[in-house]
Design a protein around this motif. Structure first.
Motif, PDB file in Angstrom:
ATOM      1  N   MET A   1       4.723  94.363  -2.838  1.00  0.00           N
ATOM      2  CA  MET A   1       5.219  93.323  -1.935  1.00  0.00           C
ATOM      3  C   MET A   1       4.041  92.568  -1.334  1.00  0.00           C
ATOM      4  N   THR A   2       4.076  91.246  -1.404  1.00  0.00           N
ATOM      5  CA  THR A   2       3.014  90.451  -0.822  1.00  0.00           C
ATOM      6  C   THR A   2       3.254  90.254   0.673  1.00  0.00           C
ATOM      7  N   SER A   3       2.154  90.198   1.446  1.00  0.00           N
ATOM      8  CA  SER A   3       2.266  89.979   2.890  1.00  0.00           C
ATOM      9  C   SER A   3       2.206  88.499   3.252  1.00  0.00           C
ATOM     10  N   GLU A   4       2.043  87.622   2.267  1.00  0.00           N
ATOM     11  CA  GLU A   4       2.057  86.197   2.541  1.00  0.00           C
ATOM     12  C   GLU A   4       3.480  85.768   2.865  1.00  0.00           C
ATOM     13  N   THR A   5       3.645  84.904   3.847  1.00  0.00           N
ATOM     14  CA  THR A   5       4.991  84.472   4.192  1.00  0.00           C
ATOM     15  C   THR A   5       5.630  83.742   3.017  1.00  0.00           C
ATOM     16  N   LEU A   6       6.903  83.966   2.850  1.00  0.00           N
ATOM     17  CA  LEU A   6       7.640  83.251   1.814  1.00  0.00           C
ATOM     18  C   LEU A   6       7.500  81.750   1.988  1.00  0.00           C
ATOM     19  N   TRP A   7       7.468  81.311   3.231  1.00  0.00           N
ATOM     20  CA  TRP A   7       7.441  79.875   3.493  1.00  0.00           C
ATOM     21  C   TRP A   7       6.158  79.230   2.981  1.00  0.00           C
ATOM     22  N   ARG A   8       5.043  79.938   3.021  1.00  0.00           N
ATOM     23  CA  ARG A   8       3.812  79.374   2.450  1.00  0.00           C
ATOM     24  C   ARG A   8       3.906  79.276   0.929  1.00  0.00           C
ATOM     25  N   THR A   9       4.602  80.209   0.332  1.00  0.00           N
ATOM     26  CA  THR A   9       4.763  80.188  -1.114  1.00  0.00           C
ATOM     27  C   THR A   9       5.645  79.039  -1.568  1.00  0.00           C
ATOM     28  N   HIS A 252       7.765  91.202  18.297  1.00  0.00           N
ATOM     29  CA  HIS A 252       7.565  90.902  16.880  1.00  0.00           C
ATOM     30  C   HIS A 252       8.904  90.845  16.142  1.00  0.00           C
ATOM     31  N   TYR A 253       8.922  90.017  15.111  1.00  0.00           N
ATOM     32  CA  TYR A 253      10.095  89.894  14.249  1.00  0.00           C
ATOM     33  C   TYR A 253       9.604  89.865  12.810  1.00  0.00           C
ATOM     34  N   CYS A 254      10.132  90.779  11.991  1.00  0.00           N
ATOM     35  CA  CYS A 254       9.681  90.881  10.598  1.00  0.00           C
ATOM     36  C   CYS A 254      10.791  90.412   9.653  1.00  0.00           C
ATOM     37  N   GLN A 255      10.372  89.870   8.515  1.00  0.00           N
ATOM     38  CA  GLN A 255      11.321  89.380   7.517  1.00  0.00           C
ATOM     39  C   GLN A 255      10.884  89.819   6.129  1.00  0.00           C
ATOM     40  N   TYR A 256      11.881  89.976   5.251  1.00  0.00           N
ATOM     41  CA  TYR A 256      11.652  90.438   3.887  1.00  0.00           C
ATOM     42  C   TYR A 256      12.560  89.643   2.960  1.00  0.00           C
ATOM     43  N   ALA A 257      12.028  89.251   1.813  1.00  0.00           N
ATOM     44  CA  ALA A 257      12.781  88.386   0.903  1.00  0.00           C
ATOM     45  C   ALA A 257      12.751  88.916  -0.519  1.00  0.00           C
ATOM     46  N   THR A 258      13.826  88.667  -1.228  1.00  0.00           N
ATOM     47  CA  THR A 258      13.895  88.969  -2.651  1.00  0.00           C
ATOM     48  C   THR A 258      13.327  87.794  -3.446  1.00  0.00           C
ATOM     49  N   ASP A 259      13.156  87.973  -4.738  1.00  0.00           N
ATOM     50  CA  ASP A 259      12.967  86.840  -5.627  1.00  0.00           C
ATOM     51  C   ASP A 259      14.297  86.110  -5.764  1.00  0.00           C
ATOM     52  N   PRO A 260      14.292  84.887  -6.290  1.00  0.00           N
ATOM     53  CA  PRO A 260      15.566  84.191  -6.494  1.00  0.00           C
ATOM     54  C   PRO A 260      16.511  85.006  -7.372  1.00  0.00           C
ATOM     55  N   GLY A 333       7.071  90.099   2.480  1.00  0.00           N
ATOM     56  CA  GLY A 333       7.288  90.639   3.811  1.00  0.00           C
ATOM     57  C   GLY A 333       6.299  90.032   4.779  1.00  0.00           C
ATOM     58  N   TRP A 334       6.759  89.552   5.924  1.00  0.00           N
ATOM     59  CA  TRP A 334       5.867  88.921   6.886  1.00  0.00           C
ATOM     60  C   TRP A 334       6.404  89.113   8.297  1.00  0.00           C
ATOM     61  N   THR A 335       5.559  88.862   9.278  1.00  0.00           N
ATOM     62  CA  THR A 335       5.894  89.103  10.684  1.00  0.00           C
ATOM     63  C   THR A 335       5.415  87.945  11.542  1.00  0.00           C
ATOM     64  N   GLY A 336       6.200  87.613  12.553  1.00  0.00           N
ATOM     65  CA  GLY A 336       5.805  86.624  13.541  1.00  0.00           C
ATOM     66  C   GLY A 336       5.990  87.178  14.942  1.00  0.00           C
ATOM     67  N   ARG A 337       5.407  86.485  15.919  1.00  0.00           N
ATOM     68  CA  ARG A 337       5.542  86.864  17.326  1.00  0.00           C
ATOM     69  C   ARG A 337       6.458  85.895  18.053  1.00  0.00           C
ATOM     70  N   ILE A 338       7.254  86.463  18.936  1.00  0.00           N
ATOM     71  CA  ILE A 338       8.165  85.706  19.790  1.00  0.00           C
ATOM     72  C   ILE A 338       7.682  85.824  21.229  1.00  0.00           C
ATOM     73  N   ALA A 339       7.705  84.722  21.964  1.00  0.00           N
ATOM     74  CA  ALA A 339       7.387  84.747  23.394  1.00  0.00           C
ATOM     75  C   ALA A 339       8.691  84.935  24.165  1.00  0.00           C
ATOM     76  N   MET A 340       8.914  86.148  24.640  1.00  0.00           N
ATOM     77  CA  MET A 340      10.153  86.500  25.336  1.00  0.00           C
ATOM     78  C   MET A 340       9.904  86.469  26.845  1.00  0.00           C
ATOM     79  N   THR A 341      10.824  85.881  27.584  1.00  0.00           N
ATOM     80  CA  THR A 341      10.759  85.929  29.041  1.00  0.00           C
ATOM     81  C   THR A 341      11.883  86.819  29.557  1.00  0.00           C
ATOM     82  N   ARG A 342      11.725  87.324  30.767  1.00  0.00           N
ATOM     83  CA  ARG A 342      12.687  88.306  31.283  1.00  0.00           C
ATOM     84  C   ARG A 342      14.094  87.737  31.403  1.00  0.00           C
ATOM     85  N   ASP A 343      14.212  86.425  31.631  1.00  0.00           N
ATOM     86  CA  ASP A 343      15.530  85.817  31.762  1.00  0.00           C
ATOM     87  C   ASP A 343      15.944  85.049  30.506  1.00  0.00           C
ATOM     88  N   HIS A 344      15.094  85.029  29.487  1.00  0.00           N
ATOM     89  CA  HIS A 344      15.375  84.368  28.216  1.00  0.00           C
ATOM     90  C   HIS A 344      15.588  82.863  28.359  1.00  0.00           C
TER      91      HIS A 344
END
Length: 421
Positions: A1-9, A252-260, A333-344
């Motif tokens: 599994m590549t760690s490069e985001t699907l979106w860059r591909t 953090h939020y992680c995502q995983y994708a199949t091939d088409p 498979g890739w991961t991004g960060r979310i800026a969460m506040t206590r009241d959203h």
């Protein structure tokens, strides 16, 4: 599994910009090349202002280029909660503004011919359990009371829409849709440049100071002198000196994708192309891209100590939702960060004269980021707070954000270790 985001591909929009190479005096300086910053740069340039955007890495490097790609209307919170936390008038204004966010995003895509797989077939908020359906029933009632064209779907219709029997029902929002998020933010950057904005990648900011009537922003050996300043770094903020530091909980939020998938296997999975997320406390998401890949996401750091736990969960989750895909490998498979506040609730901080910082979308970056960035540019250039979707405040604090972040990650690891088995 590549760690490069699907979106860059898969991104069809390309964008590059040189580092800042000269001193400059401008109307508006923007720090951060995501949805907020690029939307602000585009709006400011279209108004005829001189604008310069500095990005420490590349456009879309942060959360904007790692997003799920759901163009939602509103916030993560139900409407009554938003109004309770912001006040009736402020909450009503914010909700009305964000209700139009998908229309504004898709209108920008059309106007600027952004090649980002725009699919405006709605989204599905999926009930993971009976209590989730009760929550969606309440959200449906609140949304309809505000005029939102929401539909509450039963389990049978949800199965037809998703191709999965795993859900108890769903809340369908026809205003929303999906995009390829990295292509979208690159398209905004391209359009901003074509409108006359100066964008610079690989230009981290070392300091921000206020001298006389101008902001001085240093990047390498060069200085921008700006009449107005917008900090749009969100969850990818770097140390910028004492001028400003946002307070948020990094999640953090992680995502995983199949091939088409071949058409015979994918045609029954989200056949109308809705993007989905569920009502679980440790939320997960599922969507298709235009090529027929299935993308599974969930809270958790896919590059941290729990990376194997999250990756194994994603494989089980895919099989639980779609048993016919149990042997299909996940190739990205890739991961991004979310800026969460206590009241959203997103924050607009007026941290100095003619200066705003915007952050805290709590996982709703595309629609709010586009709207907040556009209207922040309007407010700064007009010297008026009126265009802003939310009144600015002087400061925002979070209690023990590092401990909260560890709590979220620990909960995600435990949940992912024990569920979808």
């Amino acid at each position: 599994m590549t760690s490069e985001t699907l979106w860059r591909t898969t991104a069809r929009e390309t964008f590059t910009a040189p580092p800042l190479a000269a001193d400059r005096t401008i109307d508006l300086a923007i720090i951060g090349g995501g949805f907020t910053g690029c939307a602000a740069a585009l709006e400011a340039a279209r108004q005829g202002a001189s604008v310069c955007l500095l990005e420490a890495q590349t456009i879309g490097h942060g959360g904007s280029g790692r997003n799920v790609g759901l163009v939602n209307a509103g916030l993560w919170l139900p409407p009554d909660t938003v109004r309770a936390q912001t006040g009736e008038a402020a909450g009503t204004k914010l909700l009305a503004t964000l209700a139009e966010a998908p229309s504004r995003v898709f209108a920008l895509i059309d106007r600027e011919s952004i090649d980002c797989e725009p699919t405006r077939n709605g989204t599905l908020h999926l009930a993971h359990a009976a209590k989730g359906l009760a929550d969606l029933t309440d959200r449906h009632s609140q949304g309809r009371a505000m005029g939102a064209p929401l539909d509450l779907l039963d389990a049978t219709e949800t199965t037809r829409r998703t191709g999965s029997t795993a859900f108890h029902g769903a809340l369908f929002d026809p205003r929303a849709g999906t995009i390829q998020p990295l292509s979208y933010v690159r398209g905004l950057a391209r359009a901003a440049t074509q409108a006359g904005a100066h964008l610079h990648e690989k230009s981290p900011v070392q300091s921000i100071t206020r001298q006389a009537d101008l902001w001085h922003i240093t990047s390498g050996p060069h200085t921008l002198r700006a009449r107005r300043l917008l900090v749009a770094t969100n969850a990818y903020h770097l140390a910028l000196g004492p001028a400003f530091r946002p307070a948020f909980v990094p999640v953090h939020y992680c995502q995983y994708a199949t091939d088409p998938l071949p058409p015979a296997r994918r045609d029954s999975i989200l056949p109308q192309g809705e993007g989905c997320w569920d009502t679980a406390l440790v939320m997960s998401s599922v969507r298709r891209d235009r090529a027929g890949r299935i993308i599974i996401g969930g809270i958790g750091n896919g590059t941290g100590p729990g990376s194997r736990v999250h990756a194994a969960w994603a494989r089980r989750k895919l099989a639980a939702l779609y048993p016919a895909l149990k042997d299909i490998p996940l190739t990205h498979g890739w991961t991004g960060r979310i800026a969460m506040t206590r009241d959203h609730i997103p924050k607009i901080i007026a941290f100095g004269p003619d200066a705003y910082a915007i952050f805290g979308y709590s996982g709703r970056g595309i629609g709010p980021g586009t709207v907040f960035g556009t209207q922040a540019a309007q407010a700064l250039l007009s010297d008026s707070e009126t265009p802003l979707p939310l009144a600015p405040i002087k400061q925002h604090k979070e209690t023990a954000p590092a401990a909260q972040a560890a709590y979220f990650e620990t909960g995600a690891c435990l949940t992912h270790a024990l569920t979808a088995r």
